[in-house]
Design an enzyme around this catalytic site. Structure first.
Site, PDB file in Angstrom:
ATOM      1  N   CYS A  55       0.807  -1.398  -0.182  1.00  0.00           N
ATOM      2  CA  CYS A  55      -0.074   0.173  -0.085  1.00  0.00           C
ATOM      3  C   CYS A  55       0.892   1.103   0.169  1.00  0.00           C
ATOM      4  O   CYS A  55       0.712   2.303  -0.610  1.00  0.00           O
ATOM      5  CB  CYS A  55      -0.901   0.129   1.254  1.00  0.00           C
ATOM      6  SG  CYS A  55      -2.095  -1.372   1.271  1.00  0.00           S
ATOM      7  N   ARG A 132      -7.881  -4.207  -3.302  1.00  0.00           N
ATOM      8  CA  ARG A 132      -7.294  -3.298  -3.926  1.00  0.00           C
ATOM      9  C   ARG A 132      -8.498  -2.876  -5.363  1.00  0.00           C
ATOM     10  O   ARG A 132      -8.159  -3.297  -6.089  1.00  0.00           O
ATOM     11  CB  ARG A 132      -5.988  -3.304  -4.471  1.00  0.00           C
ATOM     12  CG  ARG A 132      -5.051  -3.681  -3.313  1.00  0.00           C
ATOM     13  CD  ARG A 132      -3.647  -3.930  -3.863  1.00  0.00           C
ATOM     14  NE  ARG A 132      -2.827  -4.550  -2.915  1.00  0.00           N
ATOM     15  CZ  ARG A 132      -2.385  -3.805  -1.822  1.00  0.00           C
ATOM     16  NH1 ARG A 132      -2.371  -2.629  -1.732  1.00  0.00           N
ATOM     17  NH2 ARG A 132      -1.489  -4.575  -1.026  1.00  0.00           N
TER      18      ARG A 132
HETATM   19  C1  BEZ Z   1       0.531  -4.853   1.710  1.00  0.00           C
HETATM   20  O1  BEZ Z   1       1.677  -4.938   1.711  1.00  0.00           O
HETATM   21  O2  BEZ Z   1       0.045  -3.563   1.351  1.00  0.00           O
HETATM   22  C2  BEZ Z   1      -0.588  -5.464   2.431  1.00  0.00           C
HETATM   23  C3  BEZ Z   1      -0.172  -6.903   2.153  1.00  0.00           C
HETATM   24  C4  BEZ Z   1      -1.150  -7.811   2.696  1.00  0.00           C
HETATM   25  C5  BEZ Z   1      -2.169  -7.636   3.104  1.00  0.00           C
HETATM   26  C6  BEZ Z   1      -2.571  -6.041   3.396  1.00  0.00           C
HETATM   27  C7  BEZ Z   1      -1.686  -5.265   2.858  1.00  0.00           C
END
Ligand code: BEZ
Length: 219
Positions: A55, A132
Site C-alpha cells: 500500500c 485493491r
Molecule cells: C500490503 O503490503 O500492502 C499488504 C499486504 C497484505 C495484506 C494487506 C496489505
C-alpha cells in the site's frame, strides 16, 4: 469471525454504467460527499491497510500520477477501514521517510460504509480489509470502469492513467481504443451496423480499413 459477521460485509457490487452510490465520509481533508465531486472525474480507490508495504508503494505511485490526473480533470480519493489518526500518521511517515507528500484525501472508513457500498470487502480475500479496488467515476457520477486487485499485488498506475485517457478519448471522439492503445495511437471507428454502411466502409480512403468491421484512424 462468525459467519453472520462475514455475511454482513458482502454487498452487491456497483457495476459499470450505474450511478455511483453517494456517501458522506470523514477524510483527511474534512467531511466529503461523493456528490462534492460532481462535475469532475474521480478515481475512488481502496487499499487494505495503512502502514503496509505494498500500500505504501501504491500511495507513492498514486501521488506520482496525481498532477497528470489533475491536468485531465480527474481527482483522487483513497479509502480504507483505518482511522483518521492512522491515515495522518501514515502519510506523515511517507513524507518523512520517503519524501513524498500525499496531496489527495483519504476516507477513514471505520464503519465500512464506503467499502460496503462499493463492494470493496471480499471476505474470501480478507474479512475486514478492503481489496485493491479502483472505481473510475465520470463527471456525471456514472461508474465508467472498475479494477480489482488482490491484497498481494500492487496496482499499475500507468494502466490507471491509460484507462482514464482511453475513456476520455472515446467520449470526445466517439471512438473505441484497441488493445494496448496509448495516446497518439490510432483509434477504432464505430463499426457499420447495416449492409449498406459496411459496403460504404470498404470504399473509404481516408481511414485505415482493415476490414468492414475493423477500421482505424488517427485523431
Ligand atoms: C500490503 O503490503 O500492502 C499488504 C499486504 C497484505 C495484506 C494487506 C496489505
Amino acid at each position: 469471525m462468525s459467519e453472520q459477521f462475514v455475511a454482513s460485509n458482502v454487498n452487491p457490487m456497483p457495476r459499470i454504467g450505474e450511478k455511483a452510490p453517494n456517501f458522506e465520509a470523514v477524510t483527511t481533508h474534512g467531511t466529503l460527499r461523493l456528490s462534492d465531486y460532481a462535475g469532475s472525474w474521480l478515481i475512488l480507490f481502496s487499499h487494505p491497510a495503512d502502514f503496509t508495504p505494498v500500500c505504501t508503494t501504491e500511495f507513492i505511485a498514486f501521488q506520482e500520477i496525481y498532477p497528470e490526473l489533475k491536468k485531465l480533470g480527474v481527482e483522487l480519493l483513497g479509502v480504507s477501514v483505518d482511522s483518521l489518526y492512522s491515515h495522518i500518521a501514515w502519510t506523515r511517515n511517507i513524507e518523512e521517510k520517503m519524501g513524498v507528500r500525499i496531496e489527495f484525501p483519504i476516507v477513514a472508513d471505520l464503519d465500512m460504509n464506503v467499502a460496503k457500498k462499493f463492494g470493496m470487502i471480499m471476505p474470501e480475500e480478507h474479512s475486514t480489509e478492503a481489496v485493491r479496488a479502483v472505481f473510475i467515476i465520470d463527471d456525471k457520477q456514472i461508474i465508467r470502469a472498475i479494477i480489482y486487485y488482490p491484497l498481494s499485488a500492487g496496482r499499475n498506475m500507468s494502466e490507471v492513467l491509460r484507462l482514464i485517457q482511453a475513456l476520455k478519448t472515446s467520449d470526445a471522439h466517439r471512438v473505441a481504443t484497441p488493445a494496448n492503445w496509448h495516446p497518439g495511437d490510432a483509434v477504432i471507428v464505430p463499426t457499420p451496423t447495416t449492409v449498406e454502411e459496411a459496403e460504404a466502409r470498404m470504399m473509404e480512403q481516408d481511414i485505415e480499413v482493415i476490414d468492414w468491421y475493423l477500421s482505424k484512424k488517427k485523431i
